[in-house]
Scaffold this motif. Structure first.
Motif, PDB file in Angstrom:
ATOM      1  N   ALA A 173       0.826  -1.217   0.000  1.00 50.44           N
ATOM      2  CA  ALA A 173       0.000   0.000   0.000  1.00 50.44           C
ATOM      3  C   ALA A 173       0.853   1.257   0.000  1.00 50.44           C
ATOM      4  N   ALA A 174       1.964   1.204   0.727  1.00 52.10           N
ATOM      5  CA  ALA A 174       2.780   2.410   0.917  1.00 52.10           C
ATOM      6  C   ALA A 174       4.245   1.992   0.993  1.00 52.10           C
ATOM      7  N   PRO A 175       4.852   1.730  -0.169  1.00 52.69           N
ATOM      8  CA  PRO A 175       6.198   1.130  -0.197  1.00 52.69           C
ATOM      9  C   PRO A 175       7.261   1.932   0.564  1.00 52.69           C
ATOM     10  N   HIS A 176       7.058   3.235   0.723  1.00 47.53           N
ATOM     11  CA  HIS A 176       8.105   4.029   1.374  1.00 47.53           C
ATOM     12  C   HIS A 176       7.794   4.363   2.825  1.00 47.53           C
ATOM     13  N   LEU A 177       6.634   3.946   3.307  1.00 42.85           N
ATOM     14  CA  LEU A 177       6.250   4.282   4.684  1.00 42.85           C
ATOM     15  C   LEU A 177       6.976   3.356   5.669  1.00 42.85           C
ATOM     16  N   PRO A 178       7.630   3.929   6.703  1.00 38.55           N
ATOM     17  CA  PRO A 178       8.273   3.067   7.700  1.00 38.55           C
ATOM     18  C   PRO A 178       7.246   2.149   8.388  1.00 38.55           C
ATOM     19  N   VAL A 179       7.647   0.904   8.589  1.00 39.53           N
ATOM     20  CA  VAL A 179       6.743  -0.102   9.164  1.00 39.53           C
ATOM     21  C   VAL A 179       7.352  -0.662  10.450  1.00 39.53           C
ATOM     22  N   ILE A 180       6.521  -0.727  11.475  1.00 41.13           N
ATOM     23  CA  ILE A 180       6.891  -1.442  12.696  1.00 41.13           C
ATOM     24  C   ILE A 180       6.134  -2.762  12.662  1.00 41.13           C
ATOM     25  N   ALA A 181       6.868  -3.850  12.905  1.00 40.99           N
ATOM     26  CA  ALA A 181       6.229  -5.167  12.935  1.00 40.99           C
ATOM     27  C   ALA A 181       5.981  -5.540  14.384  1.00 40.99           C
ATOM     28  N   SER A 182       4.775  -5.972  14.694  1.00 43.11           N
ATOM     29  CA  SER A 182       4.525  -6.536  16.022  1.00 43.11           C
ATOM     30  C   SER A 182       3.306  -7.425  15.947  1.00 43.11           C
TER      31      SER A 182
END
Ligand SMILES: Cc1cc2nc3c(=O)[nH]c(=O)nc-3n(C[C@H](O)[C@H](O)[C@H](O)COP(=O)(O)O)c2cc1C
Length: 343
Positions: free
Chosen positions: A262-271
């Motif tokens: 959806a947002a390839p450049h958005l930082p993602v936190i995995a939890s």
């Protein structure tokens, strides 16, 4: 006041239930179905593997986050101090639990404040996004951030939890626009976070367009909040309704991929269900930048600062070994490391 007391006793229930009961989702994270390609010849020293990352201008020794949990009671204060001391010593990030109780009763602010023991960590404030439909606005968001000198604000989305709670705030209509308004006006970054049911590609796109600075997927496969609410239920009907959702949600591995699409450049936190450093490594290989854990840190914090430090130490070591044995020397390289479906 009744409302504030209610919030505090709910928080106390949550800690007790999470420590004493089995509240695991009926789903798995999906990470167990992925594996790294083992590198028999890493061509580097383990000592040269660098797991450090920079988030919102702060350097972390490892891409690890103590996920948002608690505050509002004396016990929560002790847990937060314990978690924050270990986070400061290790140089990792931490989130506080929902600060609604202290926004409504400032005498509880001290139970969330950890800068006395953790002056340098990347620190996240936390409020339920749905409160924006119940009288909250920019002022309350600012107060949550200022109260704990946070670097960013997490707005958590817990629609299903509110829906299965008898006292839940379940009016989520028009919330996206309100989240967008906060993203525009708040001086610190806003992170959208689930609480254990993950994000679809469509919702991730809507949140990215609303201007969030990162998404914490908090996917299914770990702590299930419908199970927690099942243990709090006062009637057989409430219990059965909550129990019916044990298998609900988007598993963590899938949720990370949804956000990346959806947002390839958005930082993602995995939890959501991460339980060792290899889980964290797999999430990073899927494109996340940080891995967050809640339940394992709560259990360690109930023991001691040393127990939390030991948990962080084990996670970091497993992560670094996974990097070494998959051929990644840095977190950026790990993000570009392929995963295969497990046979
Ligand atoms: C005791 C406890 C309290 C929590 N309270 C909050 C909260 O206030 N705000 C929030 O965004 N998430 C909260 N969470 C959810 C966690 O941050 C996390 O998303 C979820 O538990 C999944 O991670 P886990 O499987 O590692 O526990 C809480 C989790 C626990 C265990």
């Amino acid at each position: 006041m009744t409302e504030v007391t209610g919030t505090a006793s709910r928080k106390a229930d949550h800690i007790r239930i999470n420590l004493e009961e089995d509240v695991r989702s009926g789903l798995t994270t999906g990470l167990e179905r992925l594996r790294f390609i083992h590198q028999a010849l890493p061509e580097r020293s383990l000592a040269d593997v660098d797991s450090s990352v920079t988030w919102f201008g702060k350097r972390l020794s490892a891409p690890l986050l103590i996920s948002s949990m608690t505050g509002g009671t004396d016990e929560a204060h002790r847990l937060n101090q314990t978690l924050a001391q270990a986070a400061q010593a290790a140089g990792i990030a931490m989130g506080l639990g929902s600060q609604r109780a202290a926004v409504e009763n400032p005498s509880l602010a001290f139970t969330f404040q950890v800068r006395n023991v953790a002056p340098d960590i990347l620190l996240f404030a936390n409020l339920g996004a749905v409160q924006l439909n119940y009288g909250y606005g920019l002022d309350q968001c600012r107060r949550a951030v200022d109260m704990i000198q946070a670097d960013a604000l997490i707005l958590h989305l817990n629609a299903l939890q509110e829906a299965v709670q008898p006292e839940g705030d379940a009016n989520f209509s028009g919330l996206l626009g309100r989240i967008e308004a906060i993203c525009r006006a708040l001086p610190v970054p806003v992170i959208a976070k689930e609480v254990g049911w993950g994000f679809s590609e469509q919702v991730a796109r809507q949140l990215a367009e609303a201007g969030v600075s990162a998404i914490d997927v908090a996917g299914a496969g770990g702590t299930s909040w419908s199970q927690v609410e099942m243990h709090r239920a006062k009637t057989a009907t409430q219990r059965r309704v909550a129990a019916a959702f044990i298998d609900w949600g988007i598993p963590t591995a899938e949720a990370i991929q949804n956000v990346r699409r959806a947002a390839p450049h958005l930082p993602v936190i995995a939890s959501g269900g991460l339980r060792d450093g290899i889980d964290v490594a797999k999430c990073i290989a899927l494109g996340a930048g940080l891995g967050g854990l809640a339940s394992p840190f709560l259990k360690a914090a109930a023991v001691s600062v040393e127990a939390v430090s030991e948990t962080i130490g084990e996670l970091s070591r497993e992560l670094r070994i996974a990097m070494f044995a998959s051929g990644a020397g840095t977190i950026a390289e790990l993000q570009a490391t392929p995963l295969l479906p497990a046979p």
